[in-house]
Design an enzyme around this catalytic site. Structure first.
Site, PDB file in Angstrom:
ATOM      1  N   LYS A  11       1.188   0.449  34.705  1.00  0.00           N
ATOM      2  CA  LYS A  11       2.260  -0.006  35.601  1.00  0.00           C
ATOM      3  C   LYS A  11       2.705   1.114  36.562  1.00  0.00           C
ATOM      4  O   LYS A  11       2.367   2.295  36.354  1.00  0.00           O
ATOM      5  CB  LYS A  11       3.432  -0.513  34.751  1.00  0.00           C
ATOM      6  N   TYR A  51       3.270 -13.109  36.030  1.00  0.00           N
ATOM      7  CA  TYR A  51       4.303 -13.210  34.997  1.00  0.00           C
ATOM      8  C   TYR A  51       4.996 -14.573  34.985  1.00  0.00           C
ATOM      9  O   TYR A  51       6.132 -14.683  34.496  1.00  0.00           O
ATOM     10  CB  TYR A  51       5.337 -12.098  35.186  1.00  0.00           C
ATOM     11  N   ASN A 114       7.973   0.151  31.257  1.00  0.00           N
ATOM     12  CA  ASN A 114       7.336   0.482  29.976  1.00  0.00           C
ATOM     13  C   ASN A 114       5.838   0.791  30.068  1.00  0.00           C
ATOM     14  O   ASN A 114       5.088   0.578  29.134  1.00  0.00           O
ATOM     15  CB  ASN A 114       7.646  -0.602  28.937  1.00  0.00           C
ATOM     16  N   HIS A 117       0.759  -2.818  30.462  1.00  0.00           N
ATOM     17  CA  HIS A 117       0.690  -4.224  30.046  1.00  0.00           C
ATOM     18  C   HIS A 117      -0.614  -4.429  29.289  1.00  0.00           C
ATOM     19  O   HIS A 117      -1.629  -3.815  29.627  1.00  0.00           O
ATOM     20  CB  HIS A 117       0.685  -5.149  31.277  1.00  0.00           C
ATOM     21  N   GLU A 128      -5.689 -13.883  32.338  1.00  0.00           N
ATOM     22  CA  GLU A 128      -5.265 -12.691  33.077  1.00  0.00           C
ATOM     23  C   GLU A 128      -6.461 -11.977  33.729  1.00  0.00           C
ATOM     24  O   GLU A 128      -6.341 -11.465  34.844  1.00  0.00           O
ATOM     25  CB  GLU A 128      -4.520 -11.744  32.131  1.00  0.00           C
TER      26      GLU A 128
HETATM   27  P1  IDP Z   1       4.745  -7.164  26.467  1.00  0.00           P
HETATM   28  O1  IDP Z   1       4.536  -6.497  27.828  1.00  0.00           O
HETATM   29  O2  IDP Z   1       4.972  -6.152  25.382  1.00  0.00           O
HETATM   30  O3  IDP Z   1       3.678  -8.168  26.141  1.00  0.00           O
HETATM   31  P2  IDP Z   1       6.493  -9.427  27.115  1.00  0.00           P
HETATM   32  O4  IDP Z   1       7.494 -10.014  26.165  1.00  0.00           O
HETATM   33  O5  IDP Z   1       5.268 -10.221  27.452  1.00  0.00           O
HETATM   34  O6  IDP Z   1       6.121  -7.965  26.562  1.00  0.00           O
HETATM   35  O7  IDP Z   1       7.291  -9.111  28.454  1.00  0.00           O
HETATM   36  C1  IDP Z   1       6.615  -8.780  29.641  1.00  0.00           C
HETATM   37  C2  IDP Z   1       7.331  -7.619  30.298  1.00  0.00           C
HETATM   38  O8  IDP Z   1       8.647  -8.048  30.688  1.00  0.00           O
HETATM   39  C3  IDP Z   1       7.586  -6.420  29.368  1.00  0.00           C
HETATM   40  O9  IDP Z   1       6.492  -5.527  29.301  1.00  0.00           O
HETATM   41  C4  IDP Z   1       8.788  -5.770  30.011  1.00  0.00           C
HETATM   42  O10 IDP Z   1       8.396  -4.969  31.124  1.00  0.00           O
HETATM   43  C5  IDP Z   1       9.559  -6.971  30.525  1.00  0.00           C
HETATM   44  N1  IDP Z   1      10.593  -7.369  29.542  1.00  0.00           N
HETATM   45  C6  IDP Z   1      10.420  -8.062  28.396  1.00  0.00           C
HETATM   46  N2  IDP Z   1      11.581  -8.243  27.749  1.00  0.00           N
HETATM   47  C7  IDP Z   1      12.517  -7.641  28.516  1.00  0.00           C
HETATM   48  C8  IDP Z   1      13.936  -7.485  28.367  1.00  0.00           C
HETATM   49  O11 IDP Z   1      14.562  -7.951  27.405  1.00  0.00           O
HETATM   50  N3  IDP Z   1      14.547  -6.789  29.373  1.00  0.00           N
HETATM   51  C9  IDP Z   1      13.882  -6.267  30.442  1.00  0.00           C
HETATM   52  N4  IDP Z   1      12.542  -6.400  30.606  1.00  0.00           N
HETATM   53  C10 IDP Z   1      11.874  -7.071  29.647  1.00  0.00           C
END
Ligand code: IDP
Length: 143
Positions: A11, A51, A114, A117, A128
């Protein structure tokens, strides 16, 4: 064990931190092959489409803004149990909860930014991978 393919994105925060090589090295050491890769600055429409399953969530706007804030590196990883192996390398979504030594524990600053992905199932991986790569870009390796 099954040979799988999974989609990985480094990212914008991790690209800006200059840790692309560090992250690639972890893939290779875990036995995952990089079988396709590209650097791309996502448009708003591309990030929203990718997304789409999160479009009703409160963080969707921030997620799209973040994912379009700078270039990303997108790759297809191949190996035994690639989906789970890659998720293990990444660590939990929230870096505060990610196990020590995982990519997110080492390089991510928050749940919003974070670092990486990874597809969460082989079904998601198929969708994807097709979202970002054409058939010709995914040609099987002969060596
Ligand atoms: P993942 O990336 O670990 O699979 P997902 O639940 O698919 O997690 O969420 C996609 C992305 O959305 C996450 O990587 C993160 O960047 C963002 N995200 C998920 N939950 C939250 C939240 O509660 N607050 C802010 N961003 C979130």
């Amino acid at each position: 064990m099954a040979i799988e393919r999974t989609l990985s994105i480094i990212k914008p925060d991790a690209v800006a931190k200059n840790v692309i090589g560090e992250i690639y090295s972890r893939f290779e050491k875990a036995g995952l092959k990089i079988v396709a890769a590209k650097m791309k600055h996502l448009s708003k429409a591309e990030a929203e489409g990718f997304y789409a399953e999160h479009s009703a969530r409160g963080f969707f706007g921030d997620l799209v803004a973040f994912m379009t804030s700078g270039p990303v590196i997108i790759q297809v990883l191949e190996g035994e149990n690639a989906v789970a192996t890659h998720r293990d390398l990444m660590g939990a979504t929230d870096p505060k909860k990610a196990e020590a030594g995982t990519i997110r524990a080492d390089f991510a600053s928050s749940i919003d930014e974070n670092a990486v992905h990874g597809s969460d199932s082989t079904t998601s991986a198929a969708r994807e991978i097709a979202y970002f790569f054409s058939t010709i870009e995914l040609a099987p390796r002969t060596r």
